[in-house]
Design a protein around this motif. Structure first.
Motif, PDB file in Angstrom:
ATOM      1  N   UNK A  87       1.882  15.190   0.904  1.00  0.00           N
ATOM      2  CA  UNK A  87       2.374  14.410   2.013  1.00  0.00           C
ATOM      3  C   UNK A  87       2.676  13.065   1.567  1.00  0.00           C
ATOM      4  N   UNK A  88       4.183  12.760   1.945  1.00  0.00           N
ATOM      5  CA  UNK A  88       4.536  11.569   1.697  1.00  0.00           C
ATOM      6  C   UNK A  88       4.064  10.410   2.801  1.00  0.00           C
TER       7      UNK A  88
ATOM      8  N   UNK B 158      10.772   7.603  13.978  1.00  0.00           N
ATOM      9  CA  UNK B 158      10.731   6.949  12.730  1.00  0.00           C
ATOM     10  C   UNK B 158      10.318   5.808  12.581  1.00  0.00           C
ATOM     11  N   UNK B 159       9.348   5.122  11.577  1.00  0.00           N
ATOM     12  CA  UNK B 159       9.103   3.748  11.742  1.00  0.00           C
ATOM     13  C   UNK B 159      10.520   2.900  10.950  1.00  0.00           C
TER      14      UNK B 159
ATOM     15  N   UNK C 252      16.235   7.244   6.263  1.00  0.00           N
ATOM     16  CA  UNK C 252      15.641   8.030   5.031  1.00  0.00           C
ATOM     17  C   UNK C 252      15.581   9.583   5.200  1.00  0.00           C
ATOM     18  N   UNK C 253      14.733  10.108   4.455  1.00  0.00           N
ATOM     19  CA  UNK C 253      14.707  11.542   4.287  1.00  0.00           C
ATOM     20  C   UNK C 253      13.408  11.990   5.226  1.00  0.00           C
TER      21      UNK C 253
ATOM     22  N   UNK D 136      10.424   8.966   4.634  1.00  0.00           N
ATOM     23  CA  UNK D 136      10.596   8.049   3.349  1.00  0.00           C
ATOM     24  C   UNK D 136      11.932   7.445   3.286  1.00  0.00           C
ATOM     25  N   UNK D 137      11.893   6.282   2.796  1.00  0.00           N
ATOM     26  CA  UNK D 137      13.153   5.547   2.652  1.00  0.00           C
ATOM     27  C   UNK D 137      14.184   6.197   1.698  1.00  0.00           C
ATOM     28  N   UNK D 138      15.378   5.966   1.948  1.00  0.00           N
ATOM     29  CA  UNK D 138      16.464   6.721   1.435  1.00  0.00           C
ATOM     30  C   UNK D 138      16.324   6.126  -0.150  1.00  0.00           C
TER      31      UNK D 138
END
Lengths: 97, 96, 314
Positions: free
Chosen positions: B94-95, C168-169, C175-176, C310-312
């Motif tokens: 989990x990311x 998204x935060x 990001x992804x 997740x950040x790009x």
């Protein structure tokens, strides 16, 4: 000729139906998860294969026949993959629980 | 011929109904997943027989779609259903 | 009573029984598994009713993406365990039951009060099929006679993806989406994810192509393509693209935009919004469907992948 085709259909579909029965009974009656899995996937794929074999003589044309065979091949691939995945999940589940 | 094939659909369907009992009973999630797999394959067979009986050739396309996607429910089960067990070959991180 | 009637009664009884059980059972996971099986049996009923287009949609969505989404949600709910702590009070339960009974009664009343024969535009749709050059009347209705609805549906899909992304935060914006899945590259799942997508892509395009004259179409084909994309992501062979990528956004708007452009051209040079010149009807419809299958596949795949997490930049 039509009679021969119908005979093949009746024989193969009946055999396929028998394997579905075997698979279902195995799923209900076998003692633990892994044996149930064994009963399910083997009988299941044979059942589908025989039904496909039985329907081939009734197929409308070459394209329908090819589609029927690919359905069976996809079914085999699905059965093989899923049995591996579920068996692993079940084994890990038992050892941890 | 039609009578025989209709009876065959009915029989496969009865097997599906018996398989449903296994979803109800469990005991484990893996057993429920297996019952779904059985119902999936049985459903494909029933669709093929039904398409021949009712003379709906496009039923083969429905069966083809189902056969193609037959693995997805079980994949979702092993990926998400057992997050605590890093099953080999199926671990997910989990990311956060 | 013929054998076919017996079969229909058994099928209906099994589906009704399974439906009731799915509602009554307490455990979320069991209910979800029951619902996946329920979708499959409903597909059988659609074929029996000769509505193969609907059966195909049920198979493509319920068998693939829908099952993945529901099982994932059930697993998350179980992990959270907060739901079990908050048991609703008696008043809430009673009002929920009353509301359900009222809805059921209204639906039953609507069905029973339908005039006989029911009003239908089906003969008109079939009689005017020549105008488009396509012989599948469902595709005709979706792409020509009621094309406006289909276009707006695609806009709704676009709004849905914006809704998911807006969760998204700030730090992950652009990001992804979703976690990075990892799997043994020599394992069963990776093997399947290498073997199945080529077959699936062929089947998806075939379903789109056959939709002109037989049951099928862009939505079903797009759902199959999205499932294949998702499989490679789950198996860790591919990663979800950052949502800020320009090509991705272009694909997401391609279908509705082309639809809109064709509609406006019809308004300027033809009879009305979305009116196709008869000679060009078939190529125009096929062109829109090709753009739409890409849009639908990308949108459904990203809807399943979830909000950007997740950040790009790694």
């Amino acid at each position: 000729m039509s009679l021969v085709r119908d005979m093949i259909t009746i024989a193969a579909v009946s055999a396929g139906a028998f394997f579905f029965l075997a698979g279902t009974v195995g799923l209900l009656r076998f003692p633990d998860t892994l044996t149930r899995l064994h009963a399910l996937t083997k009988a299941d794929n044979l059942g589908l294969g025989l039904v496909v074999l039985g329907l081939l003589p009734q197929a409308g044309g070459l394209r329908d026949g090819l589609k029927l065979v690919s359905i069976w091949l996809l079914g085999l691939l699905a059965g093989a993959t899923v049995s591996q995945l579920i068996a692993r999940a079940a084994r890990h589940g038992e050892s941890t629980r | 011929m039609t009578e025989f094939l209709t009876a065959a659909v009915g029989f496969v369907l009865a097997m599906l109904a018996l398989g449903l009992v296994s979803i109800l009973r469990g005991p484990g999630d893996a057993d429920r997943m297996m019952a779904t797999q059985l119902i999936g394959t049985g459903g494909i067979a029933a669709l093929l027989l039904l398409g021949t009986v009712a003379d709906v050739p496009a039923a083969i396309d429905v069966a083809l779609t189902l056969a193609l996607l037959a693995t997805f429910a079980s994949i979702a089960f092993v990926k998400k259903g057992l997050p605590r067990f890093e099953a080999d070959g199926t671990a997910s991180t989990e990311g956060e | 009573m013929s054998i076919a009637t017996v079969f229909e009664i058994v099928l209906a009884a099994v589906v009704l029984g399974l439906g009731i059980w799915t509602i009554v059972v307490r455990e979320t996971f069991s209910a979800t598994v029951g619902f996946v099986a329920y979708g499959l049996l409903v597909a059988l009923i659609w074929v029996r009713l000769d509505a193969v287009d609907v059966a195909l949609t049920e198979a493509a969505i319920g068998g693939g993406l829908g099952g993945v989404l529901l099982l994932g949600a059930a697993a998350r709910l179980r992990d959270a365990d907060v739901m079990a702590a908050e048991t609703p009070g008696k008043v809430v339960r009673a009002s929920a039951a009353a509301l359900s009974v009222l809805t059921t009664a209204a639906l039953a009343g609507a069905v029973l009060l339908l005039p006989d024969p029911a009003p239908t535009l089906a003969p008109a749709a079939v009689a005017n099929a020549w105008a488009t050059g396509l012989s599948n009347s469902v595709t005709n209705v979706l792409m020509a006679f009621r094309a406006m609805d289909t276009m707006l549906e695609k806009v709704v899909l676009l709004l849905a993806i914006i809704g998911v992304w807006s969760l998204a935060p700030d730090s992950a914006w652009g990001g992804r989406p979703g976690p990075r899945h990892q799997a043994d590259p020599d394992g069963v799942l990776a093997f399947l994810a290498r073997l199945l997508p080529p077959v699936g892509i062929v089947v998806g395009i075939y379903i789109l192509w056959t939709g002109a004259d037989h049951p099928g179409g862009a939505f079903q084909g797009g759902a199959i393509l999205a499932s294949m994309w998702l499989l490679t992501i789950i198996a860790g062979l591919a990663d979800t693209p950052p949502v800020s990528r320009r090509w991705l956004r272009f694909i997401l708007v391609a279908g509705p935009c082309l639809f809109l452009v064709v509609g406006l051209v019809g308004l300027l040079f033809g009879a009305a919004f979305l009116s196709y010149p008869p000679a060009l009807a078939k190529p125009l419809i096929l062109g829109i469907e090709v753009a739409m299958i890409l849009t639908i596949a990308a949108t459904l795949g990203l809807l399943l992948a979830g909000a950007p997490e997740r950040s790009a930049k790694p």
